[in-house]
Design a protein around this motif. Structure first.
Motif, PDB file in Angstrom:
ATOM      1  N   PHE A  73       6.218   2.684  -3.869  1.00 39.34           N
ATOM      2  CA  PHE A  73       7.750   2.350  -3.978  1.00 39.34           C
ATOM      3  C   PHE A  73       8.335   1.164  -3.835  1.00 39.34           C
ATOM      4  CE2 PHE A  73      11.509   3.659  -1.777  1.00 39.34           C
ATOM      5  CZ  PHE A  73      12.123   3.078  -2.901  1.00 39.34           C
ATOM      6  N   SER A  74       8.799   0.897  -4.842  1.00 42.88           N
ATOM      7  CA  SER A  74       9.858  -0.703  -4.064  1.00 42.88           C
ATOM      8  C   SER A  74       8.806  -1.536  -3.276  1.00 42.88           C
ATOM      9  CB  SER A  74      10.917  -0.155  -3.040  1.00 42.88           C
ATOM     10  OG  SER A  74      12.352  -0.789  -3.424  1.00 42.88           O
ATOM     11  N   LEU A  75       8.878  -1.936  -2.858  1.00 39.58           N
ATOM     12  CA  LEU A  75       8.093  -2.860  -1.893  1.00 39.58           C
ATOM     13  C   LEU A  75       6.234  -2.532  -2.365  1.00 39.58           C
ATOM     14  CD1 LEU A  75       8.175  -5.428   1.611  1.00 39.58           C
ATOM     15  CD2 LEU A  75       5.809  -3.429   1.067  1.00 39.58           C
ATOM     16  N   GLY A  76       6.661  -1.350  -1.861  1.00 42.17           N
ATOM     17  CA  GLY A  76       4.863  -0.925  -1.879  1.00 42.17           C
ATOM     18  C   GLY A  76       4.517  -1.020  -3.493  1.00 42.17           C
ATOM     19  N   GLY A  77       5.221  -0.261  -4.401  1.00 45.99           N
ATOM     20  CA  GLY A  77       5.136  -0.895  -6.264  1.00 45.99           C
ATOM     21  C   GLY A  77       4.809  -1.681  -6.426  1.00 45.99           C
ATOM     22  N   GLY A  78       5.506  -2.998  -5.893  1.00 45.34           N
ATOM     23  CA  GLY A  78       5.117  -4.221  -5.766  1.00 45.34           C
ATOM     24  C   GLY A  78       3.484  -4.495  -5.263  1.00 45.34           C
ATOM     25  N   VAL A  79       3.309  -3.714  -4.133  1.00 42.49           N
ATOM     26  CA  VAL A  79       1.711  -4.506  -3.397  1.00 42.49           C
ATOM     27  C   VAL A  79       0.841  -3.694  -4.319  1.00 42.49           C
ATOM     28  CG1 VAL A  79       0.855  -3.727  -1.176  1.00 42.49           C
ATOM     29  CG2 VAL A  79       2.636  -4.373  -0.811  1.00 42.49           C
ATOM     30  N   ALA A  80       1.274  -2.685  -4.986  1.00 43.84           N
ATOM     31  CA  ALA A  80       0.101  -1.776  -5.578  1.00 43.84           C
ATOM     32  C   ALA A  80       0.396  -2.762  -6.780  1.00 43.84           C
ATOM     33  CB  ALA A  80       1.196  -0.326  -5.673  1.00 43.84           C
ATOM     34  N   LEU A  81       0.655  -2.691  -7.341  1.00 46.65           N
ATOM     35  CA  LEU A  81       0.724  -4.391  -8.649  1.00 46.65           C
ATOM     36  C   LEU A  81      -0.223  -5.250  -8.266  1.00 46.65           C
ATOM     37  CD1 LEU A  81       1.428  -4.497 -11.687  1.00 46.65           C
ATOM     38  CD2 LEU A  81       3.691  -5.694 -10.971  1.00 46.65           C
ATOM     39  N   GLN A  82      -0.080  -5.212  -7.734  1.00 47.66           N
ATOM     40  CA  GLN A  82      -0.999  -6.873  -6.969  1.00 47.66           C
ATOM     41  C   GLN A  82      -2.322  -6.572  -6.906  1.00 47.66           C
ATOM     42  OE1 GLN A  82      -0.924 -10.238  -6.598  1.00 47.66           O
ATOM     43  NE2 GLN A  82       0.759 -10.223  -7.681  1.00 47.66           N
ATOM     44  N   THR A  83      -2.123  -4.947  -5.758  1.00 54.08           N
ATOM     45  CA  THR A  83      -3.432  -4.403  -5.538  1.00 54.08           C
ATOM     46  C   THR A  83      -4.798  -4.503  -6.890  1.00 54.08           C
ATOM     47  OG1 THR A  83      -2.726  -3.080  -4.153  1.00 54.08           O
ATOM     48  CG2 THR A  83      -5.240  -2.281  -4.810  1.00 54.08           C
ATOM     49  N   ALA A  84      -3.645  -3.649  -7.975  1.00 53.78           N
ATOM     50  CA  ALA A  84      -4.333  -3.622  -8.801  1.00 53.78           C
ATOM     51  C   ALA A  84      -5.081  -5.341 -10.199  1.00 53.78           C
ATOM     52  CB  ALA A  84      -3.879  -2.826  -9.996  1.00 53.78           C
ATOM     53  N   ILE A  85      -3.847  -6.108  -9.688  1.00 50.37           N
ATOM     54  CA  ILE A  85      -3.862  -7.719 -10.112  1.00 50.37           C
ATOM     55  C   ILE A  85      -5.215  -8.231  -9.776  1.00 50.37           C
ATOM     56  CG2 ILE A  85      -3.134  -9.622 -10.012  1.00 50.37           C
ATOM     57  CD1 ILE A  85      -0.593  -8.235 -10.696  1.00 50.37           C
ATOM     58  N   ARG A  86      -5.369  -8.577  -8.494  1.00 51.13           N
ATOM     59  CA  ARG A  86      -6.455  -8.656  -7.573  1.00 51.13           C
ATOM     60  C   ARG A  86      -7.512  -8.058  -7.317  1.00 51.13           C
ATOM     61  NH1 ARG A  86      -3.594 -12.719  -4.774  1.00 51.13           N
ATOM     62  NH2 ARG A  86      -5.527 -12.963  -2.151  1.00 51.13           N
ATOM     63  N   HIS A  87      -7.605  -7.077  -7.040  1.00 54.27           N
ATOM     64  CA  HIS A  87      -9.208  -5.939  -6.919  1.00 54.27           C
ATOM     65  C   HIS A  87      -9.317  -4.885  -8.452  1.00 54.27           C
ATOM     66  CE1 HIS A  87      -9.204  -7.969  -2.842  1.00 54.27           C
ATOM     67  NE2 HIS A  87      -7.708  -7.616  -3.384  1.00 54.27           N
ATOM     68  N   GLN A  88      -9.408  -5.520  -9.459  1.00 44.23           N
ATOM     69  CA  GLN A  88      -9.511  -4.560 -10.807  1.00 44.23           C
ATOM     70  C   GLN A  88     -10.273  -3.432 -10.235  1.00 44.23           C
ATOM     71  OE1 GLN A  88      -7.202  -4.279 -13.716  1.00 44.23           O
ATOM     72  NE2 GLN A  88      -8.144  -2.571 -13.646  1.00 44.23           N
ATOM     73  N   GLN A  89     -11.592  -3.570 -10.191  1.00 38.89           N
ATOM     74  CA  GLN A  89     -11.972  -2.438  -9.955  1.00 38.89           C
ATOM     75  C   GLN A  89     -12.566  -1.013  -8.455  1.00 38.89           C
ATOM     76  OE1 GLN A  89     -12.154  -5.337  -8.343  1.00 38.89           O
ATOM     77  NE2 GLN A  89     -13.425  -5.469  -6.164  1.00 38.89           N
ATOM     78  N   LEU A  90     -11.365  -2.076  -7.878  1.00 40.73           N
ATOM     79  CA  LEU A  90     -10.517  -1.123  -7.119  1.00 40.73           C
ATOM     80  C   LEU A  90     -10.259   0.636  -7.325  1.00 40.73           C
ATOM     81  CD1 LEU A  90     -11.031  -2.423  -3.762  1.00 40.73           C
ATOM     82  CD2 LEU A  90     -12.421  -1.267  -4.685  1.00 40.73           C
TER      83      LEU A  90
END
Length: 261
Positions: free
Chosen positions: A96-113
């Motif tokens: 959510f919000s800031l956490g949404g940006g972190v979630a999106l970057q997690t998927a971008i940077r660590h796709q396999q996870l």
């Protein structure tokens, strides 16, 4: 039901986490200046069906700060390291919000996870926020921190932070993060994880951004269900940035439908 909580030694942090419920693992990431406690309604509802891993990000709530600026990329790397520390090969992620940006970057940077991704009231471009909202975030400084001493985030921080005196530091770092320029359009277009974009119709982000987000994810490009993107878009009625995570009557049906699809 709280199953487990603890601190993971991640990148010089003692990253606080809680695990609630059982089932498919689902990482839950809070908004700026907040913590797991801001999901007082959503977390228990999710834990009825999923194994929810609530995380408190760098410098927030029970997680200590370190001499490192707040950034989406660094906090995404923290989340990825936590997923591996806990022994999961792949999880779904909600932010959510800031956490949404972190979630999106997690998927971008660590796709396999990341299996499926749910981004609530967050952006892939810094300029997507309404100008007044972006300006307000960038103005978080020592003066703003002092003015917030009666606020819910301040009281929450004082109750849970390992060093309550770091409140001013957290607010200033959040303001500095709000001034960072970013545009992840090309990364979003290459995402492999199906993504649910959720936004209120009175959110702090224009609706056109949510539509652009959805289009970058590949939908809608066809009326044929066999050819449509696996990603989805949900605009919740009469909802703003401050009440969206409390409206589980609207959130849970779209989350459950997306995760089950």
């Amino acid at each position: 039901m709280l199953v487990k909580s603890g601190y993971a030694p991640i990148h010089d942090l003692q990253l606080y986490y809680e695990i609630h419920g059982s089932g498919q693992p689902l990482v839950l990431l809070h908004g700026g200046l907040g913590g797991i406690g801001m999901f007082a309604d959503l977390l228990p509802a999710l834990a009825e069906q999923y194994q929810v891993i609530g995380v408190e990000l760098q410098g927030h709530a029970r997680t200590n700060d370190i001499p490192r600026p707040l950034s989406y990329a660094a906090m995404a790397d923290d989340v990825a390291a936590l997923i591996q520390y806990l022994g999961f090969s792949q999880v779904d992620v909600v932010g959510f919000s800031l956490g949404g940006g972190v979630a999106l970057q997690t998927a971008i940077r660590h796709q396999q996870l990341v299996g499926k991704l749910i981004v609530i009231s967050a952006t892939f471009r810094d300029t997507a926020w309404y100008p007044a909202v972006r300006a307000a975030i960038g103005q978080l400084d020592e003066v703003a921190a002092a003015a917030m001493v009666e606020s819910i985030p301040y009281k929450f921080y004082q109750e849970y932070a390992p060093n309550p005196a770091n409140w001013v530091q957290l607010v200033c770092k959040t303001g500095a993060m709000g001034k960072q320029s970013f545009d992840w359009s090309s990364d979003v277009a290459k995402l492999q994880s199906p993504c649910l974009v959720v936004q209120g119709d009175a959110d702090s982000i224009p609706l056109r951004h949510a539509i652009e987000f959805f289009e970058l994810l590949g939908g809608p490009q066809s009326h044929d269900p066999e050819q449509r993107s696996q990603s989805q878009l949900a605009i919740l009625p009469n909802i703003n940035h401050f009440n969206i995570i409390d409206r589980i009557d609207l959130l849970m049906p779209v989350i459950n439908q997306f995760l089950a699809s």
